[in-house]
Design a protein around this motif. Structure first.
Motif, short mmCIF file in Angstrom:
data_model
loop_
_atom_site.label_atom_id
_atom_site.label_comp_id
_atom_site.label_asym_id
_atom_site.label_seq_id
_atom_site.Cartn_x
_atom_site.Cartn_y
_atom_site.Cartn_z
N GLY A 185 8.49 61.81 78.31
CA GLY A 185 8.71 61.77 79.75
C GLY A 185 9.85 60.87 80.18
N GLY A 186 10.66 60.39 79.21
CA GLY A 186 11.69 59.40 79.51
C GLY A 186 13.03 59.98 79.92
N ASN A 187 13.87 59.08 80.48
CA ASN A 187 15.18 59.44 81.01
C ASN A 187 16.16 58.32 80.68
OD1 ASN A 187 17.42 60.05 82.60
ND2 ASN A 187 16.23 60.61 84.41
N SER A 188 17.35 58.68 80.23
CA SER A 188 18.42 57.71 79.97
C SER A 188 19.73 58.48 79.97
CB SER A 188 18.19 56.98 78.63
OG SER A 188 19.18 56.00 78.41
N GLY A 189 20.80 57.85 79.47
CA GLY A 189 22.08 58.54 79.45
C GLY A 189 23.12 57.78 78.65
N ASP A 225 13.17 66.33 85.57
CA ASP A 225 14.57 66.74 85.53
C ASP A 225 14.82 67.81 84.49
OD1 ASP A 225 15.08 64.97 87.53
OD2 ASP A 225 16.32 63.61 86.35
N GLY A 226 13.92 67.92 83.50
CA GLY A 226 14.09 68.92 82.45
C GLY A 226 13.99 70.35 82.96
N GLN A 227 13.51 70.53 84.19
CA GLN A 227 13.45 71.87 84.79
C GLN A 227 14.79 72.30 85.37
OE1 GLN A 227 10.54 73.60 84.40
NE2 GLN A 227 10.01 71.76 83.23
N ASN A 228 15.71 71.35 85.49
CA ASN A 228 17.02 71.62 86.07
C ASN A 228 18.09 71.51 84.99
OD1 ASN A 228 19.45 71.69 87.46
ND2 ASN A 228 18.87 70.15 88.96
N PRO A 229 18.76 72.61 84.62
CA PRO A 229 19.77 72.55 83.55
C PRO A 229 20.88 71.55 83.81
CG PRO A 229 19.21 74.83 84.04
CD PRO A 229 18.55 74.00 85.11
N LEU A 230 21.17 71.25 85.09
CA LEU A 230 22.21 70.28 85.41
C LEU A 230 21.79 68.84 85.10
CD1 LEU A 230 23.55 71.58 88.84
CD2 LEU A 230 24.82 71.49 86.69
N GLN A 231 20.47 68.65 84.89
CA GLN A 231 19.95 67.32 84.63
C GLN A 231 19.19 67.24 83.31
OE1 GLN A 231 17.67 66.38 88.14
NE2 GLN A 231 19.43 66.51 89.50
N SER A 232 19.34 68.26 82.49
CA SER A 232 18.63 68.33 81.20
C SER A 232 19.43 67.64 80.10
CB SER A 232 18.38 69.79 80.83
OG SER A 232 17.55 70.41 81.78
N ALA A 233 18.78 67.39 79.00
CA ALA A 233 19.40 66.71 77.86
C ALA A 233 20.66 67.44 77.42
CB ALA A 233 18.42 66.63 76.70
N GLY A 234 21.74 66.67 77.26
CA GLY A 234 23.01 67.22 76.81
C GLY A 234 23.93 67.65 77.92
#
Length: 239
Positions: free
Chosen positions: A104-108, A137-146
């Motif tokens: 469930g984590g988020n970083s960049g 955010d994983g439901q939004n491709p603009l905010q997904s990993a990568g």
């Protein structure tokens, strides 16, 4: 004749798959946070030695907070500490980095960051680090990993779940940028192109005139409130 054509089709498909899945330097065949002889010969250097936080500091400061430490040979955000950056700055480069985020984590991962603004994301572009399966955010491709956060969407199905290591690669060469994840090219874009300008104008970055404009800057790692670990942080300068 039909058998020959079938064999030819298999060869073509296999070749196409190889062209789309170029892997970054392998981190599984050698001990973590080390360079192979081939990598040294190719100009790679370590940005993290697996033992100390040397070479890293808080964004906008000269020291590193206690929120970041070395844990299990990884540079890890363990508590509130803010975003961190490399001491050194880079212009054209190829970065290879492994990351593992808590469920469930988020970083960049930021590149070409400067420090004249209060927030790193006001000027530096972010390659998203996320547990797509368990973070909203994983439901939004603009905010997904990568993804190039809020600008260029990431294709689905290439990120591993929270708690597992992912291997990322970032190529920044002039205005040309590529994001790779686990051997797959996720996005490719040209900073300053019409497409880029249009996407920035439609994004949260529109009010920030320096966004994406730095020709060189720091590599940054984001503190978004979750436990996240980075290892095998390697870079080579591009001409």
């Amino acid at each position: 004749m039909r058998a020959c054509l079938s064999l030819l089709a298999v060869v073509v498909v296999a070749s196409s798959c190889r062209a789309k899945s170029q892997s970054p330097p392998s981190s599984t065949s050698t001990p973590p946070n080390t360079l192979t002889d081939a990598e040294r010969s190719a100009g790679w250097r370590l940005l993290f030695d697996g033992q100390s936080t040397a070479g890293w500091r808080d964004y906008g400061k000269q020291t590193l907070s206690d929120g970041w430490t070395v844990k299990d040979s990884a540079l890890t955000r363990v508590g509130a500490g803010g975003d961190i950056v490399t001491n050194d700055e880079f212009g054209n480069f190829e970065l290879s980095i492994d990351w593992k985020i808590e469920p469930g984590g988020n970083s960049g991962i930021f590149y070409r960051a400067s420090e004249e603004k209060d927030e790193i994301y006001w000027n530096a572009v972010e390659m998203q680090v996320l547990d797509d399966a368990k973070h909203p955010d994983g439901q939004n491709p603009l905010q997904s990993a990568g993804a190039a956060y809020d600008l260029y969407p990431a294709p689905r199905g290439h990120v591993r779940p929270g708690g597992e290591w992912n291997s990322a690669r970032l190529v920044v060469n002039g205005n040309h940028v590529e994001h790779w994840l686990n051997g797959f090219k996720m996005v490719e874009y040209e900073i300053g192109s019409r497409d880029w300008d249009a996407k920035v104008a439609e994004s949260k970055f529109k009010p920030h005139p320096k966004f994406g404009k730095n020709r060189q800057g720091h590599i940054g790692l984001q503190d978004h409130g979750n436990i996240v670990a980075f290892r095998n942080i390697k870079i080579r300068i591009l001409p």
